[in-house]
Enzyme design. Structure first.
Site, PDB file in Angstrom:
ATOM      1  N   TYR A 112       0.502  -0.972  -0.315  1.00  0.00           N
ATOM      2  CA  TYR A 112       0.043  -0.154   0.030  1.00  0.00           C
ATOM      3  C   TYR A 112       0.912   1.023   0.483  1.00  0.00           C
ATOM      4  CZ  TYR A 112      -4.538   3.276   1.377  1.00  0.00           C
ATOM      5  OH  TYR A 112      -5.212   4.004   1.782  1.00  0.00           O
ATOM      6  N   THR A 157      -9.710   8.904   8.987  1.00  0.00           N
ATOM      7  CA  THR A 157     -10.089   9.127   8.625  1.00  0.00           C
ATOM      8  C   THR A 157     -12.273   8.424   9.213  1.00  0.00           C
ATOM      9  OG1 THR A 157      -9.675  10.618   6.907  1.00  0.00           O
ATOM     10  CG2 THR A 157     -12.565  10.251   6.634  1.00  0.00           C
TER      11      THR A 157
END
Ligand code: UDP
Length: 329
Positions: free
Chosen positions: A148, A178
């Site tokens: 990633y 988030t």
């Protein structure tokens, strides 16, 4: 005048679906694209009745064809939680690299402005705290998170190359943790994991001693930051996140209190390369975009908890929700 037209990749995901809502509300025609590997049509099904919304079921790692004009592209397609990129590491690398290349090529063809979703993961396990955009990071290329982190680092490089070499209008956001409604209950992230466990009456699985920190941003604040960055003229990366930092142990205690749960925090081994601390320096976002987060953790967690509570019981008890925790025990 015709509406502005925007392509949002990863449209059925957590962030993508909120972005679809925001751009529809702003009067855009929105094309949502998703291969539905980690996204869920439930997140955008309310948009299908609108004539301003179209959906393409497509994998952006393959050539992207969109007929007609495009003014903007938001590239948000990617698995985005450690459990997802452990499960599908090759797709994670491909969507960040090939997928970004395809989106950039499309932007060039359409003369569209493109914003790509990068992440605080490009800082790896940071040795500089809080993280400013000038910090280059501390990433283990061959660790489990490397697929990633490196895909996102490549994404930033190729985006900048299209900007400098082709003069393409590009924007790069570095998103910090988030949360909010539409997160997947089983994505392994700490917030849905803890709330799911509290709702099922299970103990909360804290990894390590819980002294690692994160800084959680509520989704509407993030979306506002994305909107402002897209409309700005700044091509270099900008951190968007909430600088209010908390240890995972304190976070677990907050969730226990919020949910009124009688369970406790139990400690499981820390995953490999788990960053020890993370907090954005948001000076740039404040100065360039006049942006800062508005929603407190108490407010945001309450809304998110109410969302998870409203999900059908069978969602909550799906077996896979507990597999990640077991793997660590
Ligand atoms: N974490 C935890 N229990 C869980 C899931 C995560 O203690 O059930 C920890 C994890 O080790 C990390 C932090 O919470 O330190 C945030 O993890 P998450 O996967 O949400 O995001 P990321 O590590 O990408 O910031």
């Amino acid at each position: 005048m015709k509406n502005k037209r925007i392509l949002i990749t990863g449209a059925a995901g957590f962030l993508g679906s909120h972005l679809c809502d925001r751009f529809i509300a702003e009067g855009f025609d929105v094309i949502g694209m998703d291969n539905l590997i980690t996204g869920d049509l439930k997140n955008i099904e309310h948009l299908f009745k609108l004539k301003q919304f179209e959906f393409y079921h497509h994998d952006v790692s393959k050539f992207i064809h969109v007929p007609g004009k495009l003014d903007y592209i938001l590239h948000f397609a990617s698995p985005a939680s450690p459990i997802d990129y452990l499960k599908i590491p090759i797709q994670t690398l491909k969507v960040g690299s090939l997928g970004t290349h395809n989106c950039l090529g499309l932007a060039l063809e359409k003369k569209a402005r493109i914003l790509v979703a990068s992440t605080s993961e490009i800082y790896g396990d940071p040795t500089v705290h809080p993280q400013t955009e000038e910090y280059w990071g501390n990433v283990n290329t061959v660790g489990p998170r490397g697929v990633y982190d490196e895909a996102k680092r490549f994404q930033e490089s190729i985006t900048m190359a299209y900007h400098t070499f082709h003069g393409l209008e590009t924007r790069i956001i570095r998103i910090f943790n988030t949360y909010g409604p539409r997160m997947r209950l089983n994505d392994g992230r700490v917030l849905p994991a803890f709330i799911g466990q509290a709702l099922r009456g299970e103990d909360l699985t804290m990894f390590g001693d819980g002294s690692q920190t994160r800084s959680f941003c509520y989704v509407s604040d993030l979306v506002e930051g994305i909107y402002r960055l897209l409309m700005s003229d700044y091509a270099y990366p900008v951190n968007i996140g909430n600088p209010n930092e908390i240890t995972i142990k304190e976070f677990g205690e907050e969730i226990l209190k919020l949910t009124g749960s009688n369970q406790k925090l139990i400690s499981l081994p820390l995953p490999v390369d788990d960053p020890k601390q993370r907090r954005p320096d948001i000076t740039k976002a404040k100065e360039l975009l006049g942006w800062e987060p508005k929603v407190s953790r108490a407010e945001g967690l309450k809304i998110t908890y109410d969302y998870f509570k409203s999900l059908p019981q069978e969602e909550l008890f799906k077996k896979e929700h507990r597999s990640f925790a077991r793997k660590h025990s």
